[in-house]
Each structure stands twice: as C-alpha cells, then as structure tokens.
Enzyme design. Structure first.
Site, mmCIF file in Angstrom:
data_model
loop_
_atom_site.group_PDB
_atom_site.id
_atom_site.type_symbol
_atom_site.label_atom_id
_atom_site.label_comp_id
_atom_site.label_asym_id
_atom_site.label_seq_id
_atom_site.Cartn_x
_atom_site.Cartn_y
_atom_site.Cartn_z
ATOM 1 N N TRP A 1 -18.517 31.939 28.994
ATOM 2 C CA TRP A 1 -17.515 32.736 27.991
ATOM 3 C C TRP A 1 -19.140 32.786 26.708
ATOM 4 C CZ3 TRP A 1 -12.808 34.624 25.124
ATOM 5 C CH2 TRP A 1 -13.142 34.683 24.551
ATOM 6 N N GLU B 1 -4.792 40.037 20.739
ATOM 7 C CA GLU B 1 -5.227 39.757 22.108
ATOM 8 C C GLU B 1 -5.084 40.351 23.538
ATOM 9 O OE1 GLU B 1 -3.762 35.821 22.684
ATOM 10 O OE2 GLU B 1 -5.839 34.999 23.526
ATOM 11 N N CYS C 1 -16.683 27.156 28.833
ATOM 12 C CA CYS C 1 -17.290 28.246 29.707
ATOM 13 C C CYS C 1 -16.308 26.928 30.989
ATOM 14 C CB CYS C 1 -18.492 28.158 30.535
ATOM 15 S SG CYS C 1 -19.481 28.862 29.285
ATOM 16 N N ARG D 1 -10.706 29.479 31.384
ATOM 17 C CA ARG D 1 -12.131 29.185 29.838
ATOM 18 C C ARG D 1 -13.225 29.986 29.882
ATOM 19 N NH1 ARG D 1 -11.589 23.693 29.962
ATOM 20 N NH2 ARG D 1 -14.185 23.370 29.336
ATOM 21 N N LYS E 1 -0.900 37.673 19.721
ATOM 22 C CA LYS E 1 -0.483 38.341 20.963
ATOM 23 C C LYS E 1 -0.712 39.928 20.652
ATOM 24 C CE LYS E 1 -0.292 35.287 22.424
ATOM 25 N NZ LYS E 1 -0.352 33.633 22.488
ATOM 26 N N LYS F 1 -19.120 44.514 38.355
ATOM 27 C CA LYS F 1 -20.196 43.887 38.779
ATOM 28 C C LYS F 1 -22.015 43.786 39.458
ATOM 29 C CE LYS F 1 -23.571 47.107 35.317
ATOM 30 N NZ LYS F 1 -24.614 46.247 35.168
ATOM 31 N N ASN G 1 -21.550 24.059 29.986
ATOM 32 C CA ASN G 1 -20.681 24.110 29.056
ATOM 33 C C ASN G 1 -20.818 23.664 27.864
ATOM 34 O OD1 ASN G 1 -18.742 24.919 28.078
ATOM 35 N ND2 ASN G 1 -17.616 23.156 29.209
ATOM 36 N N GLY G 2 -21.061 24.350 26.806
ATOM 37 C CA GLY G 2 -21.443 23.684 25.393
ATOM 38 C C GLY G 2 -22.216 24.650 24.757
ATOM 39 N N GLU H 1 2.029 34.455 14.577
ATOM 40 C CA GLU H 1 2.130 34.514 16.012
ATOM 41 C C GLU H 1 2.082 35.721 17.192
ATOM 42 O OE1 GLU H 1 0.408 32.556 18.171
ATOM 43 O OE2 GLU H 1 0.799 32.403 20.589
ATOM 44 N N HIS I 1 1.990 42.549 -2.843
ATOM 45 C CA HIS I 1 0.626 42.405 -2.889
ATOM 46 C C HIS I 1 -0.884 42.739 -2.697
ATOM 47 C CE1 HIS I 1 2.988 39.214 -5.616
ATOM 48 N NE2 HIS I 1 3.409 38.702 -4.579
HETATM 49 C C1 AGP Z 1 -4.073 31.954 22.016
HETATM 50 O O1 AGP Z 1 -3.399 32.581 23.022
HETATM 51 C C2 AGP Z 1 -4.860 31.567 22.679
HETATM 52 N N1 AGP Z 1 -5.172 31.849 24.558
HETATM 53 C C3 AGP Z 1 -5.722 31.093 21.510
HETATM 54 O O2 AGP Z 1 -4.963 31.043 20.217
HETATM 55 C C4 AGP Z 1 -5.305 29.593 21.788
HETATM 56 O O3 AGP Z 1 -4.125 29.342 21.278
HETATM 57 C C5 AGP Z 1 -6.599 28.798 20.622
HETATM 58 O O4 AGP Z 1 -7.816 28.789 21.219
HETATM 59 C C6 AGP Z 1 -6.042 27.436 20.979
HETATM 60 O O5 AGP Z 1 -6.495 26.454 22.104
HETATM 61 P P1 AGP Z 1 -5.381 25.134 22.414
HETATM 62 O O6 AGP Z 1 -4.119 25.122 21.934
HETATM 63 O O7 AGP Z 1 -6.027 24.825 24.089
HETATM 64 O O8 AGP Z 1 -6.271 23.876 21.656
#
Ligand code: AGP
Length: 575
Positions: free
Chosen positions: A65, A460, A2, A28, A457, A570, A91-92, A453, A476
């Site tokens: 988050w 995500e 967060c 974040r 993308k 909202k 945060n945490g 990768e 396989h």
């Molecule tokens: C990918 O698009 C994400 N943002 C995510 O996978 C990210 O690469 C991952 O959380 C690692 O983050 P970092 O490189 O800041 O450690």
C-alpha cells in the site's frame, strides 16, 4: 498498511506458496507485490497473480500500500542491497529514513527506489561488513525511528530475521513450516498455533525452528498460543465479487455474533456493561467505516442516557482528555489500524481503561485492551467493509439494549435477509446513480452516521463523489449544489418531519430523490427502498445495508474493480 510473509520450510516448497499466502493478505495493500525465494526476486504491479516458477526452502513476500514513493516497479518490495545479497520486506513507516539514507549514500550506497524501506537493506549490508547479524539488528532497533515489521533474508543463508515495532507480526507453526506474517490470515487455514511478536522483539526463523530475542539480544521464551478462528470459505464461489458475497453473509454473521454474546462471549459482554456503567467518561476511537459504526453507537447510547464521545482515531490525541475514569472503546475491524493503535497508546499513557471491539482475533488492538470483544464477522476479503459494519452496529445496539434501548434483535437477521431479497430493485436504482458525478445522502439523528457510511461506500467502490450529511446542514450552504437531476438519497426514519422537510427542499430544486425509509406511506414512491422495521436501531442498520448494495451495484454498472480498487497489472523479474 502492507502485508508481509516469510516461509522457512523443512522440505522444499513450490515458490508459488509465497504468493498463495500473500494473496490472503492482499486486503492490506494492493498497489504492487513481490517475492524473493532465495534465487528469484520478482515484482509486479496490481493484483496478486498466484503463479511463480521454481522451488524454495526459504522466502519472503510483500504486498504494498504505497506511502513513500509512487506505485512503480522500483518502489515495489522486496528491496535489495547494492550487492543484491540482502533482501528485505517492510510494513510500516521509517520516519528518519532521509537521514539514514544520506549517511548510507555518503558511505557509497546506491538507492534505486523512492521508498523509506530501502534504507533497511543498505543498513544491513553496511552493518554486516563488520558486525554479526544479531549486533546489526540490535543497532537497527536503536537507529530506526518509526513503525516496522521487517523480514530480512540473506542470499545463501537459510534464516529469516524478523523484527517488529508497532506494525503487526506473528509466527505460525504449521506442519514442517514456520510462517511469519502480518496477521494470522496468512496461515489460519494451515495451523492454529502462533506466537505473537511484542514491540522491539526480533526472531531468527529457520526451517527447523525459531528463537525470539528482546531488544538487547536476550533470548525470549515464547510459547505457542492456540488461536480460534472461523474457518470461513474465502472463495467467492458463485458471487461475482467478494463485496457481494460478504454483504450476503450478513444475516448469518450477525446471528453468529448475537448468539455468542449470549453464550461464549457473555462473561466478557457482562464485564463491558459493568465498565460502561462505572465510567465517568466514554470515548470511542475508530476510523472510516468503524467510525461511522461508533457514531451510531453514540446515538444508541445517548438515547438511553449514556453520553459518549466518538473521535476519529487520527485526531484522538488532539481532542480527548483521558484519565483513569475514562473508558476508551476502540472499534476496529482489523484491529491493526495504526491511527487506532496510536490513539490507544495515548489512552494507555494517560491511564485510561481500554476495551477493544475487533473482528480479527489476536490483533494489536485486542492485545492492547484490558477487555476485548469479537464481532465474529469472519474474514472480510473485500477492502470495503460491509458485514463488519453490520456486526459492529449490532454489538453497539445490544449494549444500548442492556441500558434500556427497546429493540428485538432476534429478528434482525431475518430483516436483513428480507432486504437482501430486494437486490434487483436496489440494483435498478443504483444504476441510475452510476450516471451521476455527485451524490448526496442526507440523514438526521441515527441516520446521519448511516448517510456518511453510504457516502464512503459509494466513493470507495464506485469512485463517484458522494457526500453524507445531516439534513439540517443542507440549508447552510450545500443546497447550492443541488440541481435538476442531482441524486439525493434521503434516509427517512418513520415520520421524522425534519428529514421529510429536507427531502422536499431538495426536490423543489429538481433533485432526483431516492428514499430509504420504513415509512409505509413512502413505499410507493418511484425510487423508494422500503425497509421493514418500525424500530429505530434496526432501521439504522438496514438502511446501511441498502446503501452497501447501492454502492456495489453502481460500481458494478461502471465496471469498477470492486474487490481491488486499482489494477495496474504488469510484471517483471528484477533478478
Ligand atoms: C471502509 O470500507 C474501509 N475499509 C475503511 O474505512 C476502514 O473501515 C478503516 O480503514 C478502519 O479500519 P478498521 O476498522 O480495520 O480499523
């Protein structure tokens, strides 16, 4: 993760400044947000809207988050004590929150959220009945297990209490304002002077000053450090989304980094090469996109005879044996990913040597590393990492070049630029993928991490199920899922006969094949993205860029909220 922000200012400021600073930390977390300006406690779901009435001299804010408890107004921060006097943002993760909560409930406290964070507000309320704030903070540090960056504000009092363990926290001192935040982005356009919290430190932040303390409450003198940070325009300008803006910046950002490795960062880069040469074992620790860049790095180094291991940071402890001859290279855009930090803690306990390759200077990973290099990609506002991946991969390719990998990096930016010029063509291909329920991306050798990768993308950003895999693994089992029309993106490096044969296998089952290839013979296929380079290393990076564009345009076609994957807007005023 967060984002948190607190401002204590000599002069009154418009409360909207809290949200303006918070907006810079939205990457974040973007499930919900809220602020407290001493009078109003306001929470909303969804993207941060930078609008708020009123003025303040002291305030705190939070962008969430979700971890403990769903995305609801009640779970949004700030959280308040029963009497509403103590307001906190966190945060945490508080690991022992259930025990703490039970004991506070027994003492008569009423909870209104499902979060682990709310216990903090009640704990302070209870403690302050009989103790001073300093004693309560010292007790808090003993009683709470887990990770936290916490800001506490008490109604009618113009101090912010900031406490840190394992989650990042930094204080920036700008003209008449003390701003405490999760990272320097929150204020890097206002000041370049900051003080970084160490674990189990706390600070009392006032409009006219601040004081740091250690866990025993002894004053800590902490000089402000000057930080250097690229003042990049964080506005989207002409671009529809930050993601596209950041992809388009890649030629510049990769040049900037490569130049710096030959100039300002040359001494650090030379030390890294020496460390790589002198280490018996080399392990990369990283997550997500950074993990894929690390895998690519392992491939580059393997080609020049340097064996490395690449581990997903959250599994690091379970798979890595570390000793003093082990070099752990942490790759992280933010430098604040908790799994990476955990892995590094384990590496430090086992006396391994640690190098950080990060994008955010002064981040926790950088500060945990004996040597650190910066990929200089500039701020990545979009949650989907793009330009950072390119710079991470280019940095690793440059390292491999030192050990004999043949590659001309001078024209890498030009090659990326050339590919970006084909965006209309890539868009057309991406729009066909947007209709699919599943997409498969196949690669071999250096294109295997790239396949993963690209899949990440696509998932995500466009929310289409995508699987990036080794072409050799298809037979396989997964090949059973390939039907007539299933899109398969095949990453074909030169004439690699194995991946060509995998491509034929899926075609034989009716797959709709899209090729990303540097093989001129494939350039005229119906769905071909032709890459101009005969160098393997550069092909890996360029194929990933093509994949980033595919993911972007597929998501755009589907109308996905690309920069922020959710939008639950909202708003309600709580008090
Ligand atoms: C990918 O698009 C994400 N943002 C995510 O996978 C990210 O690469 C991952 O959380 C690692 O983050 P970092 O490189 O800041 O450690």
């Amino acid at each position: 993760m967060c984002g948190i922000v607190g401002i204590a200012s000599r002069n009154e400021f418009p409360s909207v400044l809290l949200l303006d600073r918070l907006k810079r930390l939205e990457y974040r977390g973007y499930d919900s947000y809220g602020y407290f300006d001493g009078v109003r406690l306001k929470k909303s779901l969804g993207n941060i809207e930078v609008s708020a009435p009123g003025k303040a001299r002291i305030g705190i804010a939070h962008t969430r988050w979700a971890t403990h408890g769903g995305v609801t107004m009640r779970n949004a921060h700030p959280h308040a004590s029963c009497d509403g006097r103590i307001v906190i943002v966190h945060n945490g993760i508080i690991e022992n929150f259930e025990d703490l909560r039970k004991s506070l409930v027994r003492q008569g406290h009423r909870f209104s959220s499902q979060t682990d964070s709310e216990v903090i507000a009640h704990y302070f309320e209870e403690g302050l009945k009989s103790k001073s704030i300093k004693v309560v903070i010292k007790d808090f540090l003993k009683a709470f297990i887990g990770t936290f960056a916490v800001l506490v504000q008490i109604k009618g009092n113009d101090e912010i209490y900031a406490i840190k363990r394992d989650s990042p926290l930094v204080l920036g001192v700008a003209n008449g304002k003390n701003i405490v935040a999760s990272d320097i982005y929150a204020f890097s356009d206002m000041t370049n002077r900051a003080a970084f919290f160490e674990n189990d430190e706390f600070a009392v932040i006032r409009p006219d000053g601040y004081q740091f303390f250690d866990r025993r409450g002894r004053a800590v003198q902490k000089p402000l450090q000057k930080f250097v940070w690229e003042q990049e325009a964080s506005q989207k300008k002409a671009f529809k989304h930050y993601m596209l803006k950041e992809i388009m910046e890649e030629p510049e950002t990769v040049d900037r980094m490569l130049f710096s490795l030959e100039h300002e960062q040359k001494p650090a880069f030379d030390r890294l090469i020496k460390l790589v040469r002198g280490s018996k074992k080399i392990i990369f620790a990283s997550c997500g996109t950074s993990y894929h860049a690390s895998l690519l790095g392992s491939y580059f180094l393997h080609r020049v005879g340097i064996e490395t291991q690449t581990l997903i940071a959250s599994e690091f402890r379970h798979y890595a044996n570390i000793d003093r001859d082990t070099l752990v290279i942490a790759l992280s855009q933010s430098g604040e990913t908790m799994d990476v930090i955990d892995g590094l803690k384990y590496a430090a306990e086992s006396r391994g040597r640690i190098v950080g390759i990060v994008n955010v200077p002064y981040s926790t990973v950088q500060r945990m590393s004996e040597l650190s290099l910066n990929i200089l990609a500039g701020q990545e506002v979009c949650v989907a990492s793009t330009k950072a991946f390119v710079n991470q991969a280019a940095m690793l390719l440059k390292i491999a070049q030192e050990f004999g990998f043949r590659v001309n990096l001078d024209n890498l930016s030009e090659r990326i630029r050339g590919l970006l010029r084909k965006k209309a063509e890539i868009r057309r291909i991406a729009e066909t993928i947007a209709k699919a329920g599943d997409v498969y991306i196949i690669g071999r050798g250096l294109t295997y991490p790239v396949a993963r990768e690209i899949a990440l993308k696509i998932k995500e950003i466009s929310y289409i199920h995508a699987e990036g895999m080794m072409g050799g693994e298809l037979k396989h089992g997964t090949i059973a899922l390939i039907e007539k029309g299933t899109p398969v993106i095949s990453l074909i490096n030169n004439n690699d006969p194995d991946i060509i044969s995998n491509t034929k296998e899926v075609e034989a089952r009716g797959a709709k094949v899209i090729t990303i290839s540097n093989n001129p013979a494939l350039a005229n296929r119906p769905d071909a993205i032709a890459i101009r380079t005969d160098n393997d290393g550069k092909f890996g990076i360029l194929a990933a860029v093509a994949g980033q564009l595919i993911a972007y345009y597929a998501a755009d076609k589907l109308g996905r909220p690309i920069d922020k994957p959710r939008n639950l807007a909202k708003s309600v005023t709580v008090k």
